[in-house]
Motif scaffolding. Structure first.
Motif, PDB file in Angstrom:
ATOM      1  N   GLU A  48       0.767  -1.179   0.025  1.00 57.68           N
ATOM      2  CA  GLU A  48       0.072  -0.184   0.020  1.00 57.68           C
ATOM      3  C   GLU A  48       1.015   1.169   0.039  1.00 57.68           C
ATOM      4  OE1 GLU A  48      -2.940   2.138   3.067  1.00 57.68           O
ATOM      5  OE2 GLU A  48      -3.181   0.023   2.968  1.00 57.68           O
ATOM      6  N   GLU A  49       2.055   1.385   0.867  1.00 55.06           N
ATOM      7  CA  GLU A  49       2.856   2.507   0.858  1.00 55.06           C
ATOM      8  C   GLU A  49       3.557   2.427  -0.256  1.00 55.06           C
ATOM      9  OE1 GLU A  49       3.955   2.304   5.627  1.00 55.06           O
ATOM     10  OE2 GLU A  49       4.788   0.978   4.319  1.00 55.06           O
ATOM     11  N   ARG A  50       3.898   1.634  -0.952  1.00 53.19           N
ATOM     12  CA  ARG A  50       4.640   1.518  -2.204  1.00 53.19           C
ATOM     13  C   ARG A  50       3.939   2.201  -3.446  1.00 53.19           C
ATOM     14  NH1 ARG A  50       9.167  -0.825  -3.676  1.00 53.19           N
ATOM     15  NH2 ARG A  50       9.011  -2.190  -1.921  1.00 53.19           N
ATOM     16  N   ALA A  51       2.744   1.813  -3.421  1.00 54.64           N
ATOM     17  CA  ALA A  51       1.702   2.251  -4.267  1.00 54.64           C
ATOM     18  C   ALA A  51       1.421   3.852  -4.273  1.00 54.64           C
ATOM     19  CB  ALA A  51       0.214   1.696  -4.005  1.00 54.64           C
ATOM     20  N   LYS A  52       1.354   4.225  -2.788  1.00 52.70           N
ATOM     21  CA  LYS A  52       1.138   5.813  -2.555  1.00 52.70           C
ATOM     22  C   LYS A  52       2.387   6.480  -3.230  1.00 52.70           C
ATOM     23  CE  LYS A  52      -1.756   5.456   1.338  1.00 52.70           C
ATOM     24  NZ  LYS A  52      -1.975   5.487   2.861  1.00 52.70           N
ATOM     25  N   VAL A  53       3.584   5.593  -2.857  1.00 53.78           N
ATOM     26  CA  VAL A  53       5.134   6.543  -3.285  1.00 53.78           C
ATOM     27  C   VAL A  53       4.902   6.622  -4.632  1.00 53.78           C
ATOM     28  CG1 VAL A  53       7.620   6.223  -3.460  1.00 53.78           C
ATOM     29  CG2 VAL A  53       6.229   5.831  -1.323  1.00 53.78           C
TER      30      VAL A  53
ATOM     31  N   ALA B 217       2.510   6.590  -6.771  1.00 53.42           N
ATOM     32  CA  ALA B 217       1.420   7.872  -7.354  1.00 53.42           C
ATOM     33  C   ALA B 217       1.889   8.983  -7.233  1.00 53.42           C
ATOM     34  CB  ALA B 217       0.199   7.495  -6.416  1.00 53.42           C
ATOM     35  N   ALA B 218       2.901   9.329  -6.195  1.00 52.92           N
ATOM     36  CA  ALA B 218       3.562  10.300  -6.211  1.00 52.92           C
ATOM     37  C   ALA B 218       4.748  10.828  -7.231  1.00 52.92           C
ATOM     38  CB  ALA B 218       4.134  10.844  -4.725  1.00 52.92           C
TER      39      ALA B 218
END
Length: 131
Positions: free
Chosen positions: A56-61, A63-64
């Motif tokens: 989940e954190e990897r996906a947010k990173v 996306a940024a």
């Protein structure tokens, strides 16, 4: 901060990598072929730190527009914008790319990696605790 707390993270170990072996002027010319407008900061004695993150954190990173990786260098050789003094250490913000084995890109800078270095995984907490 007591540097001994970070010896495991900042010491040798991890995957050995070799940055550019060009001299300062030549490596700057080479970096400019890839990055015409980004400020360059040349460093030695460096470590690429891959942050241990959840999916989940990897996906947010991602996306940024970033990757969960940081660069720490024990020695700044030259910083075009004079943000960092020669001989001092630097920790980057989160990286966006690691190209040609010696160009570590963030949103605001390109770190030109000279000579030998390492790559290892670390928790976000330990990365942000560096100095």
């Amino acid at each position: 901060m007591d540097r001994s707390n970070n010896d495991g993270l900042l010491g040798s170990g991890g995957i050995y990598l070799l940055g550019s072996e060009l001299g300062l002027e030549d490596v700057l010319v080479e970096a400019r072929k890839h990055y015409r407008w980004m400020p360059l900061c040349v460093v030695e004695e460096w470590i690429i730190l891959d942050a241990i993150v959840t999916d989940e954190e990897r996906a947010k990173v991602a996306a940024a527009g970033c990757q969960p990786m940081f660069m720490f260098a024990h020695k700044v050789v030259e910083d075009e914008q004079r943000r960092f003094e020669p001989g001092h250490w630097v920790r980057s913000s989160m990286g966006t790319a690691f190209n040609d084995g010696f160009l570590f890109e963030t949103r605001n800078s390109v770190y030109v990696l000279l000579g030998p270095g390492h790559r290892k995984s670390a928790s976000i907490e330990s990365i942000f605790s560096l100095f």
